[in-house]
Write a protein that holds these residues in place. Structure first.
Motif, PDB file in Angstrom:
ATOM      1  N   ILE A  36       0.855  -1.191   0.000  1.00  0.00           N
ATOM      2  CA  ILE A  36       0.000   0.000   0.000  1.00  0.00           C
ATOM      3  C   ILE A  36       0.891   1.242   0.000  1.00  0.00           C
ATOM      4  O   ILE A  36       1.736   1.379   0.882  1.00  0.00           O
ATOM      5  CB  ILE A  36      -0.918   0.026   1.248  1.00  0.00           C
ATOM      6  CG1 ILE A  36      -1.787  -1.222   1.276  1.00  0.00           C
ATOM      7  CG2 ILE A  36      -1.782   1.276   1.248  1.00  0.00           C
ATOM      8  CD1 ILE A  36      -2.608  -1.356   2.547  1.00  0.00           C
ATOM      9  N   PRO A  37       0.722   2.142  -0.990  1.00  0.00           N
ATOM     10  CA  PRO A  37       1.592   3.313  -1.054  1.00  0.00           C
ATOM     11  C   PRO A  37       1.432   4.216   0.170  1.00  0.00           C
ATOM     12  O   PRO A  37       0.309   4.468   0.633  1.00  0.00           O
ATOM     13  CB  PRO A  37       1.149   4.035  -2.323  1.00  0.00           C
ATOM     14  CG  PRO A  37      -0.034   3.320  -2.827  1.00  0.00           C
ATOM     15  CD  PRO A  37      -0.198   2.050  -2.112  1.00  0.00           C
ATOM     16  N   GLY A  38       2.552   4.726   0.698  1.00  0.00           N
ATOM     17  CA  GLY A  38       2.526   5.512   1.921  1.00  0.00           C
ATOM     18  C   GLY A  38       1.821   6.845   1.782  1.00  0.00           C
ATOM     19  O   GLY A  38       1.296   7.374   2.760  1.00  0.00           O
ATOM     20  N   ILE A  58      -8.528   2.916   4.258  1.00  0.00           N
ATOM     21  CA  ILE A  58      -7.363   2.700   3.379  1.00  0.00           C
ATOM     22  C   ILE A  58      -6.892   1.253   3.452  1.00  0.00           C
ATOM     23  O   ILE A  58      -6.897   0.533   2.460  1.00  0.00           O
ATOM     24  CB  ILE A  58      -6.195   3.640   3.754  1.00  0.00           C
ATOM     25  CG1 ILE A  58      -6.639   5.099   3.626  1.00  0.00           C
ATOM     26  CG2 ILE A  58      -5.008   3.379   2.828  1.00  0.00           C
ATOM     27  CD1 ILE A  58      -5.611   6.075   4.114  1.00  0.00           C
ATOM     28  N   THR A  59      -6.515   0.822   4.673  1.00  0.00           N
ATOM     29  CA  THR A  59      -5.861  -0.487   4.784  1.00  0.00           C
ATOM     30  C   THR A  59      -6.777  -1.610   4.310  1.00  0.00           C
ATOM     31  O   THR A  59      -6.395  -2.408   3.443  1.00  0.00           O
ATOM     32  CB  THR A  59      -5.434  -0.744   6.244  1.00  0.00           C
ATOM     33  OG1 THR A  59      -4.766   0.413   6.724  1.00  0.00           O
ATOM     34  CG2 THR A  59      -4.514  -1.928   6.321  1.00  0.00           C
ATOM     35  N   ILE A  60      -7.995  -1.661   4.868  1.00  0.00           N
ATOM     36  CA  ILE A  60      -8.860  -2.800   4.551  1.00  0.00           C
ATOM     37  C   ILE A  60      -9.261  -2.826   3.067  1.00  0.00           C
ATOM     38  O   ILE A  60      -9.137  -3.876   2.425  1.00  0.00           O
ATOM     39  CB  ILE A  60     -10.070  -2.846   5.509  1.00  0.00           C
ATOM     40  CG1 ILE A  60      -9.563  -3.188   6.912  1.00  0.00           C
ATOM     41  CG2 ILE A  60     -11.096  -3.872   5.058  1.00  0.00           C
ATOM     42  CD1 ILE A  60     -10.608  -3.144   7.989  1.00  0.00           C
ATOM     43  N   PRO A  61      -9.697  -1.682   2.475  1.00  0.00           N
ATOM     44  CA  PRO A  61     -10.008  -1.749   1.039  1.00  0.00           C
ATOM     45  C   PRO A  61      -8.801  -2.122   0.174  1.00  0.00           C
ATOM     46  O   PRO A  61      -8.930  -2.903  -0.769  1.00  0.00           O
ATOM     47  CB  PRO A  61     -10.467  -0.322   0.715  1.00  0.00           C
ATOM     48  CG  PRO A  61     -10.880   0.274   2.001  1.00  0.00           C
ATOM     49  CD  PRO A  61     -10.065  -0.373   3.050  1.00  0.00           C
ATOM     50  N   MET A  62      -7.616  -1.612   0.535  1.00  0.00           N
ATOM     51  CA  MET A  62      -6.436  -1.930  -0.275  1.00  0.00           C
ATOM     52  C   MET A  62      -5.995  -3.374  -0.080  1.00  0.00           C
ATOM     53  O   MET A  62      -5.322  -3.947  -0.936  1.00  0.00           O
ATOM     54  CB  MET A  62      -5.268  -0.994   0.085  1.00  0.00           C
ATOM     55  CG  MET A  62      -5.480   0.467  -0.258  1.00  0.00           C
ATOM     56  SD  MET A  62      -5.587   0.760  -2.035  1.00  0.00           S
ATOM     57  CE  MET A  62      -3.864   0.753  -2.480  1.00  0.00           C
TER      58      MET A  62
END
Lengths: 150, 270
Positions: A36-38, A58-62
């Motif tokens: 995942i891009p920072g 962010i985290t869960i969808p990515m």
């Protein structure tokens, strides 16, 4: 004894398998999170998103493809559990799995027809599980996308 | 404060992961009455050699280790060779039916190997391969995952220009595979090799079905013989399990970067 109680055997077998694949799944999520891009987190922080909002939007969808992968391999793998119940509770009903049943019918009782039928049924069950998995994961993805747009 | 919580959680998870392996070692070195005592003992005992001697009197441990090693390495070499060959054909050669054949290969990936056990057993008994290494080796020699894996890797790692240049210089398909593809896809060989080796090494059901003599057993099946022993000598069982794990731990310590890559690549690309 755990291996003779109705739920004890199931919980014990599940714990064993959970432990066995813990490292594997952790590594997969680690690789997923590293991909995942920072700058996404940076932008979210600038706009004042809390750590849980970052996780949720962010985290869960990515991670969706990785969640799909682990859930898929875990469910299909769990339908094929054999070694753990075989060693732990033998042919007793508390720990009987589909594949263990298949093995008992085919190679212990010599009913090859029953065993072959079992594998055919298991095949259809696996197809159903796969379809449900795919349906659920694609729905989860769409929901989080919709929320992100709003 | 925040760091402290993170570290505490990570340490707890690490301990949970390592503890069963450590306790296996403790049990492998302890006499039975200590293992069964409450509260359980957490330091290694003095019975390491006695327990292992009991293992050796029950199963031909080193023969089983050799069997496992022989079967797993033969299959690994076979899979690497045959799957990269097929993957090369699917990735870089033009022939009619290429797409549909590849789809068929992918479709077989969806079918779990457990479902093939009954027909496979029927086949090997008819071939007379029961209780024979061939029963273990031949079904494993090529697999759909390996073909898919090699195809994806070769497709992205080898540019079409190289293939065309070689073709113009009059390079045959075989030479292209041997002199161009193989040197360029070594990294994929390493990861695929580890995945296959681990899978075959840990396989339990198929060797249990296909083999009948204790001296032919692979390590995993031989260990299950220890377990079914009526005496329930846990020190002995755990000693066998522990010494069966040691080779894997050594291999892991040597190649741990490759191991981790084989897992993460499998999720990212597979």
């Amino acid at each position: 004894m755990w291996n003779r109680s109705e739920w004890g055997a199931k919980i014990a077998i599940a714990t064993m398998i959970f432990w066995r694949w813990l490292g594997y799944n952790t590594l997969i999520y680690l690789a997923g999170m590293q991909s995942i891009p920072g700058h996404l987190y940076e932008a979210a922080r600038l706009e004042g998103a809390s750590i849980f909002q970052q996780l949720r939007y962010i985290t869960i969808p990515m991670l969706k493809p990785f969640i799909l992968f682990t859930v898929f391999t875990a469910t299909v793998g769990a339908l094929q559990v054999f070694a753990e119940p075989m060693i732990f509770s033998g042919y007793r009903p508390e720990g009987m799995t589909v594949v263990l049943y298949l093995y008992r019918e085919g190679f212990h009782n010599n009913y090859f027809g029953t065993a072959a039928a079992t594998s055919l049924i298991l095949f259809f069950i696996i197809i159903v599980f796969t379809a449900v998995n795919m349906f659920l994961t694609s729905r989860i993805g769409q929901q989080s996308k919709r929320r992100a747009r709003v | 404060m925040k760091k402290g919580i993170v570290y505490t959680l990570l340490i707890i998870v690490s301990l949970l992961s390592i503890f069963p392996i450590y306790w296996m070692f403790v049990m492998a070195t302890s006499p039975n009455h200590v293992i069964n005592s409450i509260p359980p003992v957490l330091i290694p005992g003095p019975e390491m050699m006695t327990n292992f001697e009991n293992v050796l009197s029950n199963i031909p441990f080193f023969r089983n280790l050799l069997n496992s090693f022989f079967v797993a390495s033969t299959i690994t070499i076979g899979v690497i060779f045959l799957c990269s060959l097929a993957g090369f054909a699917f990735a870089k050669l033009q022939f009619p039916g290429r797409r549909s054949l590849f789809l068929i290969v992918l479709a077989t990936m969806m079918i779990p190997p457990v479902l093939g056990v009954i027909p496979l057993y029927y086949l090997i008994t008819n071939f007379g391969w029961l209780n024979d290494y061939r029963a273990l080796i031949f079904p494993g020699l090529i697999n759909a995952f390996g073909i898919f894996w090699m195809r994806q890797y070769i497709y992205s790692a080898i540019h079409d220009e190289i293939v065309e240049a070689a073709r113009i210089d009059g390079c045959s398909n075989w030479r292209m595979y041997w002199n161009i593809v193989i040197p360029m896809v070594y990294p994929a060989f390493a990861t695929l090799g580890i995945i296959v080796f681990m899978q075959i090494w840990g396989d339990f059901m198929w060797p249990l079905i296909a083999l009948q003599d204790t001296s032919m057993y692979t390590l995993q099946v031989a260990l299950s013989v220890l377990e079914s022993d009526r005496s329930r000598d846990y020190g002995m069982i755990m000693s066998g399990t522990f010494w069966a794990t040691v080779p894997l731990i050594v291999v892991f310590l040597i190649f741990n970067r490759l191991f981790i890559r084989s897992i993460t690549d499998g999720a990212l690309k597979g």
